[in-house]
Design a protein around this motif. Structure first.
Motif, short mmCIF file in Angstrom:
data_model
loop_
_atom_site.label_atom_id
_atom_site.label_comp_id
_atom_site.label_asym_id
_atom_site.label_seq_id
_atom_site.Cartn_x
_atom_site.Cartn_y
_atom_site.Cartn_z
N ASN A 1 -3.74 94.54 -40.67
CA ASN A 1 -4.52 95.01 -41.80
C ASN A 1 -3.89 94.50 -43.09
N SER A 2 -4.52 93.49 -43.69
CA SER A 2 -3.95 92.88 -44.90
C SER A 2 -3.97 93.83 -46.09
N ASP A 3 -4.96 94.73 -46.15
CA ASP A 3 -5.01 95.70 -47.25
C ASP A 3 -3.83 96.67 -47.16
N TYR A 4 -3.53 97.12 -45.94
CA TYR A 4 -2.37 97.99 -45.74
C TYR A 4 -1.09 97.25 -46.12
N GLU A 5 -1.01 96.00 -45.70
CA GLU A 5 0.18 95.20 -46.01
C GLU A 5 0.38 95.08 -47.52
N ALA A 6 -0.71 94.85 -48.24
CA ALA A 6 -0.61 94.70 -49.70
C ALA A 6 -0.16 96.00 -50.37
N LYS A 7 -0.65 97.12 -49.88
CA LYS A 7 -0.29 98.41 -50.47
C LYS A 7 1.15 98.82 -50.12
N LEU B 1 -7.62 101.71 -43.58
CA LEU B 1 -7.04 101.77 -42.23
C LEU B 1 -8.08 102.33 -41.27
N MET B 2 -8.44 101.54 -40.25
CA MET B 2 -9.44 101.92 -39.26
C MET B 2 -8.75 102.33 -37.96
N VAL B 3 -9.51 103.01 -37.10
CA VAL B 3 -8.96 103.47 -35.83
C VAL B 3 -8.46 102.29 -34.99
N ASP B 4 -9.19 101.19 -35.03
CA ASP B 4 -8.78 100.01 -34.27
C ASP B 4 -7.38 99.56 -34.67
N ASN B 5 -7.09 99.58 -35.98
CA ASN B 5 -5.75 99.23 -36.46
C ASN B 5 -4.71 100.18 -35.91
N ALA B 6 -5.02 101.48 -35.97
CA ALA B 6 -4.07 102.50 -35.51
C ALA B 6 -3.78 102.37 -34.03
N GLU B 7 -4.81 102.13 -33.22
CA GLU B 7 -4.63 102.00 -31.77
C GLU B 7 -3.71 100.83 -31.43
N LYS B 8 -3.92 99.70 -32.12
CA LYS B 8 -3.08 98.53 -31.87
C LYS B 8 -1.63 98.79 -32.25
N HIS C 1 -14.11 108.19 -40.22
CA HIS C 1 -12.91 108.42 -39.41
C HIS C 1 -11.93 107.28 -39.70
N PHE C 2 -11.29 107.36 -40.87
CA PHE C 2 -10.43 106.29 -41.37
C PHE C 2 -9.52 106.88 -42.44
N ILE C 3 -8.58 106.08 -42.90
CA ILE C 3 -7.79 106.46 -44.08
C ILE C 3 -7.97 105.37 -45.13
#
Length: 509
Positions: free
Chosen positions: A446-452, A380-387, A371-373
């Motif tokens: 989320n540093s991975d999201y930031e990099a992308k 991207l995890m659910v915890d990131n999305a909720e925040k 349950h992620f992207i």
């Protein structure tokens, strides 16, 4: 009468505080005792004999002999128990099963609920939440009124009438001691109705005239019931305290409370209102919020559940190493593996957690193993999305009812991205600004999201669609998953859910 009930309940529940303090002080010893008990109980079962339980002498033997299992791998054993065979996964015959679709698979799961798991796990967490609450608030008048609980429905196994299944909340309601009927509402005849649309109206008509002091349920469906009460009472001022002036506690779980927190504060405008979160599932109840000043959860170590944890980066290995509570570390994502007094052996529940503290062991739920992207390495995890959703609501004054998101895959020369379907209870004046804040917060957490996202090279900015009111409820109804413990899947690594919802909204059905 209820005042006497309150005094007796208060006295009984306070005794659990000593047990909680004991496992907090002795976590390893507690888990070792649970492990030995489970191994002994499973020794003469079909599963235990298959995997050599009589010869297992240590945790290392257990890890070596017993494979980590998904539901699909345990299904042959569960199916035999569901058909009425005894001593399959746990001693004796299992009469109750929780039906759960989860959020990673459309196929229904039937999770065995033994009497031991009901008594020592599911009911115990509810008791412990009340014990902690009353210990923190000795002036509470909680049991002088009623507790409103929202649950699902039950069905009879057509092939074996001695076996019943349904939402875990419905199984718990059906098996509650008669004593609890004095302090809960609505009555079982309404609480266990199968039609959600009919039940929410019947519930609202009954409970709006009660003196409700506490709520128990999933925030999403609790909110639906509250608005139905406002509608029936023709209340333009949406203040729940005008209906229940003595309301003081909301015990919630099932989904993250972060996107709902500010909205509930507007529905219940009181500084005296307490919100307590828990980590509950059909497979067991695992953790609860023991400190209202923090949002992480105390891992409950004496509920007949033995915990193991796999670092998420090792999930794809054939035989990943598991870690006990003595071996975990903070700020690392783990997939949780459980062995339970419900007969689940080294069961991969599908959730990911992170330890926020050790001694005591506190966790936060970070998402699902499926349950992620991660279409572009953004993880991207659910915890990131909720925040990110919570921050966007805070900045723009929006309120989110429900949402889901999925990847936008590369198409020719176009870049990838994320597409969000959001149903707003209060729509932001500027959807563009909402998307900007969402995007910036995702980069922050989320540093991975930031990099992308850097330079818009791999990922473009999020694409947001505001859905018409009621869209997610219509979609859940279409899938036969309305009400009870069913949850809208927040993130998916494919576009199946998203395309299905968009198609439904487009045709208006």
């Amino acid at each position: 009468m209820l005042l006497l009930v309150h005094k007796i309940a208060h006295w009984i529940l306070r005794r659990r505080i000593e047990y909680i303090e004991n496992f907090v002080l002795n976590p390893a010893e507690t888990q070792h005792r649970v492990f030995r008990h489970l191994l002994e109980k499973g020794r003469d079962t079909v599963f235990g004999n298959t995997y050599g339980f009589p010869h297992i002498q240590s945790l290392e033997d257990f890890r070596k002999e017993v494979p980590i299992s998904t539901y699909e791998q345990l299904f042959p054993y569960i199916d035999r128990a569901f058909k009425g065979e005894s001593n399959i996964l746990w001693p004796g015959k299992v009469h109750w099963f929780s039906k759960s679709s989860g959020t990673t698979n459309d196929k229904s799961k039937f999770i065995p609920l033994t009497q031991e798991s009901l008594d020592d796990c599911h009911y115990r967490l509810g008791q412990d939440m009340l014990a902690i609450y009353l210990n923190n608030k000795p002036e509470s008048k909680l049991f002088t009124g009623k507790s409103l609980s929202i649950g699902g429905s039950l069905s009879e196994n057509p092939n074996n009438r001695s076996i019943h299944f349904g939402d875990v909340s419905a199984v718990l309601t059906e098996n509650l001691p008669r004593f609890y009927e004095l302090v809960r509402t609505p009555g079982k005849n309404i609480a266990l109705m199968s039609s959600w649309e009919e039940k929410v109206v019947a519930m609202a008509r009954e409970v709006m005239h009660e003196d409700v002091t506490s709520l128990v349920g999933v925030p999403t469906w609790t909110q639906v019931l509250i608005y139905k009460i406002f509608e029936l009472l023709e209340m333009k001022d949406h203040n729940l305290l005008e209906v229940w002036p003595n309301l003081e506690l909301f015990l919630h779980g099932g989904v993250s409370f972060d996107p709902y927190r500010e909205h509930f504060k507007t529905l219940i405008p009181s500084d005296q209102m307490t919100y307590m979160d828990c980590y509950n599932a059909s497979e067991g109840f695992f953790a609860l919020q023991d400190d209202s000043s923090r949002h992480d959860l105390l891992l409950m170590l004496d509920y007949g559940i033995f915990f193991e944890f796999i670092p998420v980066e090792h999930l794809d290995e054939d035989h990943p190493k598991t870690y006990t509570i003595e071996e975990v570390e903070t700020n690392r994502n783990y997939a949780m593996v459980i062995t339970t007094n419900g007969g689940l052996w080294r069961y991969m529940i599908g959730d990911t957690v992170m330890f926020t503290s050790l001694y005591p062991f506190r966790i936060k739920i970070t998402g699902r193993t499926k349950h992620f992207i991660n279409a572009f390495g953004e993880e991207l995890m659910v915890d990131n999305a909720e925040k990110a959703i919570s921050e966007a609501c805070l900045v723009t004054g929006a309120r989110v009812e429900n949402y889901t998101a999925a990847p936008i895959f590369f198409d020719g020369g176009s870049r990838g991205g994320h597409e969000w379907l959001i149903e707003f209870e209060k729509t932001p004046e500027d959807i563009g600004r909402f998307g900007e804040v969402l995007d910036e917060m995702l980069k922050t957490v989320n540093s991975d999201y930031e990099a992308k996202r850097k330079g818009n090279l791999a990922l473009g900015p999020p694409v947001i669609h505001a859905l018409p009111s009621g869209s997610f409820i219509r979609w859940m109804k279409k899938r036969g998953k309305l009400g009870g413990q069913h949850k809208v899947p927040r993130l998916a690594n494919n576009r199946d859910y998203l395309e299905d919802i968009l198609k439904m909204v487009a045709v208006g059905s």
